[in-house]
Design an enzyme around this catalytic site. Structure first.
Site, PDB file in Angstrom:
ATOM      1  N   ASN A  43      25.414   3.428 -67.425  1.00 12.81           N
ATOM      2  CA  ASN A  43      25.212   3.498 -66.131  1.00 12.81           C
ATOM      3  C   ASN A  43      24.891   1.553 -66.119  1.00 12.81           C
ATOM      4  O   ASN A  43      24.134   1.149 -66.347  1.00 12.81           O
ATOM      5  CB  ASN A  43      24.714   3.624 -65.373  1.00 12.81           C
ATOM      6  N   GLU A  44      26.718   1.317 -66.147  1.00 14.34           N
ATOM      7  CA  GLU A  44      26.636  -0.792 -66.414  1.00 14.34           C
ATOM      8  C   GLU A  44      26.091  -0.372 -64.867  1.00 14.34           C
ATOM      9  O   GLU A  44      25.951  -0.560 -63.553  1.00 14.34           O
ATOM     10  CB  GLU A  44      28.143  -0.693 -66.611  1.00 14.34           C
ATOM     11  N   PRO A  45      26.054  -2.109 -64.236  1.00 15.21           N
ATOM     12  CA  PRO A  45      25.476  -2.994 -63.015  1.00 15.21           C
ATOM     13  C   PRO A  45      26.535  -2.863 -62.258  1.00 15.21           C
ATOM     14  O   PRO A  45      27.741  -2.231 -62.767  1.00 15.21           O
ATOM     15  CB  PRO A  45      25.689  -4.400 -63.555  1.00 15.21           C
TER      16      PRO A  45
ATOM     17  N   SER B 108      25.920   0.516 -60.314  1.00 19.69           N
ATOM     18  CA  SER B 108      25.937   1.889 -60.670  1.00 19.69           C
ATOM     19  C   SER B 108      25.319   2.179 -59.615  1.00 19.69           C
ATOM     20  O   SER B 108      23.818   1.130 -59.444  1.00 19.69           O
ATOM     21  CB  SER B 108      25.581   2.523 -62.579  1.00 19.69           C
TER      22      SER B 108
ATOM     23  N   THR C 210      28.998  -5.117 -73.064  1.00 22.31           N
ATOM     24  CA  THR C 210      28.447  -3.725 -73.822  1.00 22.31           C
ATOM     25  C   THR C 210      29.191  -3.362 -75.059  1.00 22.31           C
ATOM     26  O   THR C 210      29.563  -3.450 -75.466  1.00 22.31           O
ATOM     27  CB  THR C 210      28.535  -2.935 -72.663  1.00 22.31           C
TER      28      THR C 210
END
Length: 638
Positions: free
Chosen positions: A161-163, A165, A180
């Site tokens: 869940n990346e920035p 999300s 990432t």
């Protein structure tokens, strides 16, 4: 089991945090927590539903669970759901989380294979959405996750869940953040080989777990942990969403917790014992925080910034200011080998012997000039008997096309002197064929590793000669662990230690310099230091010369020691900065674009110059002299 909580919750921390001295102790605690859930469920005749993570963070947790299984813990009633998987990804690929989980846990316990759930990286794009919904429904049908263990990425992601999300997001296909992918690049043999997408459980899915445990180890995670624990809730850092859960706990080792206010700036969090090191750290912080030279700090400055107790105990401000200013002033020296014929009681190094035996250990063939090139040059110029020891070949960090370029030179040269016996042609042809079919992160054959090592060796010799060392003082150790580690994680270091002891006995140094970058506990710098330290510890039991041997640590191109920790600061003139730059330029295979550039786009020489100029700038900001650059060192205390 030891904990380092001091005050488990401070006004800065917005989630429960438990800190252990080491990653190993913390991992055992998490494993015991999981085992209790399993056994409690077994007693009730129920299934235990576990949410599992991958990556380096949970490896020791899984190792402990395997150990407990061998002593009787059964996983027969366990159902697992993994957080994520790269997409696309074959389950047999070395980088797949299926392989990771089998290798680290599932192959060693009695869990029924049908109870293992890992997102499928082989799905057709049109099938992904339905699969994700089914994944969610399966978790719900089993009553939800009893516990979800998490790591945290440097973007603040949990799972993938990346920035950006959403806090209510479910299992879905996501695009990976560039940072990432850079962090994963070593596993894939370059960022370009890292998938751009992944299937991940959502933040909302994680929130439904009855318990959530986020684990983090080592200094590399310290800054993002601080933001997740003390920062405002923001989609920019998805881990901050965990502040909204009543069932979450962060479990850290002391390095990952080091940036939290209660550890980093403890006087702002609670009463402290004002010992000398903490006073120095606090005064330096106050000066930089207020952008005032140390000698200009006032009683009010101390009182208004959490340091009233210090003024009461050790004030007034001016007395403290003078003491700390003088301590910092005494770290600065243009004589890193000691200045002969002077009172050295307030200097970083001993005055005698005037000309010391010095050995500089460089983990990779360029760490010497990148990290302390100015000091290296200064030591040689001042007449010390300086040796350099390149601990590894560095062959991993050479481009494949450089191999062909050097082999083509050798081949053409052999033809030119009419001495072509065909051996170079065969090596060249074999290398070209191998590179055509080489898979990402595939280990090179021995002959190619040798060629790459020779490329780095030639560059290092050129750099050391430029500094002023005679050839007999340039040592290529090529420690065996470096290549063995490409084939096995279970590596014995005894022959590395013995080789290091032999070189130390040969030089009998009064000064040893070594890389002190320990942020990555499994990185080459840390392994090389551990080998050197063990060698010195053993020698101190038997060899008289070791009683007069000091060990100084330097850091690499990325970050410097905090000012309050620096014990020797070597200022560089503009001319010395230029000479250092030219020494770095000798390492042509690492210039422009190295194989593993990290997450910093600057070239190594630029990073090195920026780092040393920033250190000089901080000294000047504190009210000391304004130098072009400063290289910094910390002395290791045995």
């Amino acid at each position: 089991m030891a904990r380092l909580n001091l005050l488990e919750e401070t006004r800065f921390e917005k989630v429960p945090v438990t800190v252990y001295p080491t990653q190993g102790e913390a991992s055992i605690q998490v494993a015991q927590r999981i085992a209790k859930i399993i056994t409690d469920k077994q007693a009730k005749g129920e299934k235990a539903v576990l949410g599992l993570a991958t990556g380096a963070t949970p490896v020791k947790v899984y190792k402990e669970l395997v150990r407990m299984h061998k002593e009787g813990l059964s996983f027969n009633n366990v159902v697992t759901f993994n957080l994520d998987e790269y997409y696309p990804m074959q389950p047999t690929a070395e980088q797949s989380y299926v392989v990771f989980m089998n290798k680290n846990l599932f192959d060693h316990i009695d869990i029924p294979k049908e109870n293992i759930n890992i997102p499928d990286g082989t799905l057709a794009p049109e099938d992904v959405q339905a699969y994700c919904m089914a994944y969610e429904q399966k978790i719900s049908s089993l009553g939800g996750l009893d516990i979800q263990i998490l790591g945290i990425g440097r973007t603040g992601h949990i799972g993938f869940n990346e920035p950006g999300s959403a806090p209510n997001s479910g299992t879905r296909l996501v695009t990976l953040d560039d940072l990432t992918r850079r962090d994963a690049s070593r596993d894939f043999g370059g960022k370009e080989n890292v998938p751009t997408k992944a299937i991940t459980m959502g933040v909302g899915t994680i929130f439904k777990a009855k318990e959530i445990v986020l684990m983090a180890w080592n200094e590399k995670k310290a800054e993002i942990v601080k933001k997740a624990v003390e920062g405002e809730i923001s989609s920019d850092i998805p881990a901050t969403y965990l502040q909204m859960s009543d069932n979450v706990e962060f479990i850290l080792d002391q390095d990952a917790a080091s940036a939290l206010t209660r550890f980093n700036l403890p006087w702002l969090a609670h009463d402290v014992v004002w010992e000398a090191t903490l006073v120095k750290k606090a005064v330096v912080w106050l000066s930089l925080h207020l952008d005032k030279a140390i000698l200009k700090l006032t009683d009010d400055d101390y009182n208004n910034n959490g340091m009233a107790q210090l003024i009461t105990e050790q004030g007034p401000a001016y007395s403290i200011n003078i003491r700390i200013f003088n301590e910092l002033q005494r770290t600065i020296t243009g004589w890193p080998g000691g200045k002969p014929g002077v009172d050295d009681s307030n200097r970083p190094e001993r005055a005698e012997p005037a000309h010391k035996n010095v050995i500089l250990f460089s983990p990779h063939p360029d760490d010497d000039v990148i990290s302390m090139g100015g000091t290296f040059i200064r030591l040689a110029d001042q007449g010390h008997n300086v040796h350099v020891a390149y601990q590894t070949s560095g062959n991993t960090a050479v481009w494949d096309d450089d191999v062909l370029r050097y082999l083509e030179f050798v081949q053409d040269f052999a033809v030119a002197v009419e001495d072509d016996n065909g051996v170079t042609r065969k090596i060249y042809d074999d290398a070209r064929e191998f590179f055509k079919i080489k898979k990402p992160n595939q280990v090179d054959p021995e002959i190619i590793r040798t060629v790459k090592g020779l490329i780095r060796k030639g560059e290092a010799i050129a750099g050391a000669r430029f500094v002023g060392l005679p050839d007999q003082n340039i040592h290529f150790m090529d420690l065996p662990f470096y290549d063995r580690g490409k084939f096995s994680k279970e590596v014995d270091f005894e022959d590395d230690i013995q080789q290091t002891m032999e070189l130390l006995r040969q030089v009998k140094p009064q000064q040893v310099f070594a890389a002190g970058d320990f942020a990555d506990p499994h990185g080459t710098h840390k392994v090389c230091f551990d080998i050197l330290l063990e060698a010195l510890i053993r020698l101190r039991k038997t060899d008289e010369w070791t009683k007069d041997c000091w060990l100084w640590l330097y850091r690499g191109a990325w970050h410097e020691y905090p000012i309050h920790e620096i014990e020797m600061a070597v200022p560089l003139s503009p001319q010395e900065v230029k000479r250092k730059r030219l020494a770095i330029f000798k390492h042509q295979s690492q210039k422009d674009l190295p194989v593993f550039p990290g997450d910093d786009p600057r070239e190594f020489w630029v990073r090195a110059e920026d780092r040393t100029s920033e250190t000089a700038g901080l000294y000047h900001q504190l009210g000391l002299a304004n130098y072009e650059a400063i290289e910094a060192f910390v002395r290791w205390k045995f």
